[in-house]
Design a protein around this motif. Structure first.
Motif, mmCIF file in Angstrom:
data_model
loop_
_atom_site.group_PDB
_atom_site.id
_atom_site.type_symbol
_atom_site.label_atom_id
_atom_site.label_comp_id
_atom_site.label_asym_id
_atom_site.label_seq_id
_atom_site.Cartn_x
_atom_site.Cartn_y
_atom_site.Cartn_z
ATOM 1 N N ALA A 53 -41.760 75.496 -49.910
ATOM 2 C CA ALA A 53 -43.400 74.925 -49.964
ATOM 3 C C ALA A 53 -43.135 74.139 -50.836
ATOM 4 O O ALA A 53 -43.911 72.779 -50.531
ATOM 5 N N ASN A 54 -42.773 74.077 -52.097
ATOM 6 C CA ASN A 54 -42.875 73.055 -52.963
ATOM 7 C C ASN A 54 -42.129 71.617 -52.555
ATOM 8 O O ASN A 54 -42.686 70.659 -52.774
ATOM 9 N N THR A 55 -40.841 71.915 -52.232
ATOM 10 C CA THR A 55 -40.197 70.788 -51.857
ATOM 11 C C THR A 55 -40.854 70.249 -50.486
ATOM 12 O O THR A 55 -41.052 68.928 -50.434
ATOM 13 N N ALA A 110 -35.730 64.151 -42.905
ATOM 14 C CA ALA A 110 -35.247 64.913 -44.026
ATOM 15 C C ALA A 110 -35.874 66.389 -44.163
ATOM 16 O O ALA A 110 -35.284 67.466 -44.488
ATOM 17 N N ILE A 111 -37.093 66.438 -43.657
ATOM 18 C CA ILE A 111 -37.591 67.971 -43.619
ATOM 19 C C ILE A 111 -36.852 68.701 -42.529
ATOM 20 O O ILE A 111 -36.696 70.053 -42.907
ATOM 21 N N ASN A 112 -36.760 67.991 -41.511
ATOM 22 C CA ASN A 112 -36.081 68.956 -40.353
ATOM 23 C C ASN A 112 -34.818 69.278 -40.830
ATOM 24 O O ASN A 112 -34.308 70.322 -40.366
ATOM 25 N N ASP A 113 -33.891 68.489 -41.638
ATOM 26 C CA ASP A 113 -32.883 68.750 -41.934
ATOM 27 C C ASP A 113 -32.597 69.670 -42.901
ATOM 28 O O ASP A 113 -31.869 70.723 -42.832
ATOM 29 N N LEU A 114 -33.755 70.085 -43.851
ATOM 30 C CA LEU A 114 -33.738 71.052 -44.715
ATOM 31 C C LEU A 114 -33.874 72.242 -43.932
ATOM 32 O O LEU A 114 -33.184 73.430 -44.342
ATOM 33 N N VAL A 115 -34.676 72.528 -42.986
ATOM 34 C CA VAL A 115 -34.858 73.701 -42.285
ATOM 35 C C VAL A 115 -33.541 74.035 -41.544
ATOM 36 O O VAL A 115 -33.259 75.157 -41.537
ATOM 37 N N GLU A 116 -32.957 72.992 -40.937
ATOM 38 C CA GLU A 116 -31.844 73.250 -40.332
ATOM 39 C C GLU A 116 -30.711 73.942 -41.099
ATOM 40 O O GLU A 116 -29.932 74.749 -40.750
ATOM 41 N N ASP A 117 -30.509 73.157 -42.401
ATOM 42 C CA ASP A 117 -29.696 73.435 -43.155
ATOM 43 C C ASP A 117 -29.825 74.961 -43.860
ATOM 44 O O ASP A 117 -28.876 75.847 -43.851
ATOM 45 N N MET A 118 -31.006 75.335 -44.084
ATOM 46 C CA MET A 118 -31.632 76.825 -44.313
ATOM 47 C C MET A 118 -31.210 77.866 -43.323
ATOM 48 O O MET A 118 -30.552 78.907 -43.614
ATOM 49 N N ASP A 119 -31.463 77.436 -42.025
ATOM 50 C CA ASP A 119 -31.185 78.238 -40.890
ATOM 51 C C ASP A 119 -29.589 78.433 -40.760
ATOM 52 O O ASP A 119 -29.278 79.639 -40.467
ATOM 53 N N GLY A 120 -29.005 77.460 -41.074
ATOM 54 C CA GLY A 120 -27.272 77.583 -40.659
ATOM 55 C C GLY A 120 -26.768 78.401 -41.786
ATOM 56 O O GLY A 120 -25.833 79.267 -41.364
ATOM 57 N N MET A 162 -45.870 59.886 -47.614
ATOM 58 C CA MET A 162 -47.420 58.981 -47.385
ATOM 59 C C MET A 162 -47.379 57.878 -48.111
ATOM 60 O O MET A 162 -48.251 56.932 -48.029
ATOM 61 N N ASN A 163 -46.401 57.820 -48.774
ATOM 62 C CA ASN A 163 -46.335 56.279 -50.032
ATOM 63 C C ASN A 163 -45.237 55.377 -49.359
ATOM 64 O O ASN A 163 -44.138 55.925 -49.313
ATOM 65 N N PRO A 164 -45.691 54.430 -48.754
ATOM 66 C CA PRO A 164 -44.856 53.250 -48.051
ATOM 67 C C PRO A 164 -43.466 53.069 -49.117
ATOM 68 O O PRO A 164 -42.707 52.243 -48.784
ATOM 69 N N PHE A 165 -43.879 53.203 -50.627
ATOM 70 C CA PHE A 165 -42.827 52.623 -51.452
ATOM 71 C C PHE A 165 -41.884 53.832 -51.944
ATOM 72 O O PHE A 165 -41.015 53.434 -52.709
ATOM 73 N N HIS A 166 -41.950 54.918 -51.568
ATOM 74 C CA HIS A 166 -41.197 56.143 -51.885
ATOM 75 C C HIS A 166 -40.929 56.978 -50.731
ATOM 76 O O HIS A 166 -41.900 57.126 -49.710
ATOM 77 N N SER A 167 -39.664 57.636 -50.670
ATOM 78 C CA SER A 167 -39.365 58.490 -49.753
ATOM 79 C C SER A 167 -38.670 59.593 -50.161
ATOM 80 O O SER A 167 -38.331 59.637 -51.257
ATOM 81 N N CYS A 168 -38.906 60.848 -49.390
ATOM 82 C CA CYS A 168 -38.299 62.032 -49.728
ATOM 83 C C CYS A 168 -36.738 61.844 -50.078
ATOM 84 O O CYS A 168 -36.089 61.174 -49.249
ATOM 85 N N PHE A 169 -36.399 62.502 -51.286
ATOM 86 C CA PHE A 169 -35.005 62.344 -51.801
ATOM 87 C C PHE A 169 -34.351 60.959 -51.844
ATOM 88 O O PHE A 169 -33.502 60.783 -51.449
ATOM 89 N N ASP A 170 -35.367 59.985 -52.318
ATOM 90 C CA ASP A 170 -34.807 58.779 -52.739
ATOM 91 C C ASP A 170 -33.667 58.846 -53.890
ATOM 92 O O ASP A 170 -32.804 58.140 -53.700
ATOM 93 N N GLN A 191 -43.876 68.227 -51.799
ATOM 94 C CA GLN A 191 -43.620 66.928 -52.339
ATOM 95 C C GLN A 191 -43.160 65.985 -51.384
ATOM 96 O O GLN A 191 -43.262 64.746 -51.428
ATOM 97 N N CYS A 192 -42.393 66.407 -50.360
ATOM 98 C CA CYS A 192 -41.884 65.396 -49.276
ATOM 99 C C CYS A 192 -42.946 64.695 -48.683
ATOM 100 O O CYS A 192 -43.150 63.592 -48.117
ATOM 101 N N ILE A 193 -43.978 65.526 -48.114
ATOM 102 C CA ILE A 193 -45.369 65.268 -47.506
ATOM 103 C C ILE A 193 -46.069 63.874 -48.555
ATOM 104 O O ILE A 193 -46.337 62.898 -47.921
#
Length: 405
Positions: free
Chosen positions: A233-235, A317-327, A244-252, A238-240
């Motif tokens: 949830a915290n991750t 990136a968010i989808n990938d986190l969920v898929e990694d956890m499931d795997g 929303m910031n055009p100058f920053h992305s999740c896991f830069d 933070q990703c969300i």
């Protein structure tokens, strides 16, 4: 000629010898029964009670009420019984639904009122005001002439429980679909971590360890767990925000992704310790371990709307986190099944919301959602399945129950 008189017995001696024979027989029979029923606690308790009564014990306890055994071949656990279909194995006893918010129904329709009491801050203030003996500390009142301590009357702590067990949760629908001989227990709790399976839930009142709901009469167990251990949830939050910031992305920064991976790895280790305990506590049950559904479409295209403006990279990136956890959860289940064949069944939920992810019309998951609970804002239902989402999860789970691994 000397007369031989019959030998005199002390009063009661014959009776004692007779009782002794009975006791000896009871002990021998009890020993045989004890050996034969080594895994039957009710029968062992009954034998102990009866022997105690025969020998004149003063506190022999009560003979336990007999319980009907689960149907099928009693020489093997129900979940391995080849004489029963997978569905019959699941329906043979009690269905117990455990887990975290994705199982409790957080974000769905009406919550059980007892699990929607939002008084955590008041409870925290209450306990902070207690002295070492658990009594309220006197309050200091000051005025122009000085200060005086005023005793505080002892009151009860405010009740707080935000487990949010929804009437629309997938387990509620499973209970409506199947006929469980032993009934249904719903113990999933929003925010639960693996520790809440083995210890009372410290954040919610009247929530014992979830494993306490399991026993040899449990025939089906379902749950999602691990997401909160992974601090997902915290991750996600933070990703969300970053999205929303055009100058920053999740896991830069690689360090951010490394931290998320470490959290997932820790969650899997926690589950590695937990799952065998579930199997031990519910020796006859089919145990179904559910994965988590994908939040966003696999091919999102451009920036998503519907109230959440995050770009494609962040969605992926968010989808990938969920898929990694499931795997990793699936890998763990397969590993444990190599040691104990058939002990667990993994149920893949990753594509459960295919076509109804966040951002689509008639979505299966909530976007950002804020409600008022007991006068306070509550956003816990955000990024959780809604009622439609739980219908999709229930449909997949129904097939798993009917068909088995």
């Amino acid at each position: 000629m000397q007369t031989v008189r019959p030998r005199r017995f002390e009063r009661g001696q014959g009776s004692l010898e007779f009782v002794g024979v009975i006791v000896l027989a009871a002990i021998l029979v009890g020993g045989i029964v004890w050996t034969i029923t080594a895994n039957s606690e009710p029968i062992r308790a009954t034998v102990s009670t009866k022997i105690c009564e025969i020998t004149g014990g003063s506190d022999c306890g009560e003979v336990p009420e007999p319980t009907a055994p689960l149907p099928g071949d009693s020489t093997v656990p129900t979940y391995l019984d080849p004489s029963l279909t997978p569905q019959e194995q699941a329906e043979a006893g009690e269905y117990v639904a455990l887990g975290d918010s994705f199982s409790s129904g957080e974000g769905g329709s009406e919550y059980d009122p007892d699990t929607d009491e939002n008084y955590a801050s008041e409870a925290e203030d209450y306990y902070e005001n207690l002295d070492e003996d658990g009594n309220p500390q006197p309050q200091l009142y000051c005025h122009q002439y000085g200060c005086v301590e005023v005793p505080v009357t002892q009151t009860e702590a405010p009740y707080n429980n935000m487990c949010h067990r929804s009437e629309g949760a997938y387990s509620q629908q499973i209970n409506d679909t199947f006929d469980f001989a032993g009934g249904y227990t719903f113990a999933a709790c929003s925010g639960a971590v693996t520790e809440d399976f083995t210890e009372p839930n410290s954040g919610n009142d009247d929530e014992p360890a979830q494993l306490d709901n399991l026993d040899e009469d449990t025939s089906l167990v379902t749950f999602t767990i691990g997401g909160n251990d992974a601090k997902f949830a915290n991750t996600l939050e933070q990703c969300i925000k970053d999205g929303m910031n055009p100058f920053h992305s999740c896991f830069d920064n690689q360090s951010e992704r490394d931290e998320a991976d470490e959290n997932i790895a820790q969650a899997i280790e926690n589950m590695r310790e937990l799952l065998p305990q579930i199997r031990e506590q519910a020796p006859n049950a089919r145990i179904l371990v559910l994965g988590y559904p994908r939040f966003f479409p696999e091919d999102p295209g451009s920036a998503w709307s519907d109230g959440t403006q995050i770009d494609t990279d962040d969605i992926l990136a968010i989808n990938d986190l969920v898929e990694d956890m499931d795997g990793q959860i699936e890998d763990l289940v397969n590993e444990l099944n190599e040691e104990n064949p058939g002990a667990f069944q993994y149920v893949d939920m990753y594509d459960a919301f295919n076509g109804c992810e966040i951002g689509t019309s008639n979505a299966c998951m909530n976007n950002i959602e804020v409600r008022i609970a007991d006068g306070k804002p509550d956003k816990n239902g955000s990024y959780h399945p809604n009622d439609r989402g739980h219908e999709e999860m229930a449909a997949i789970l129904e097939e798993a129950i009917r068909n088995g691994p």
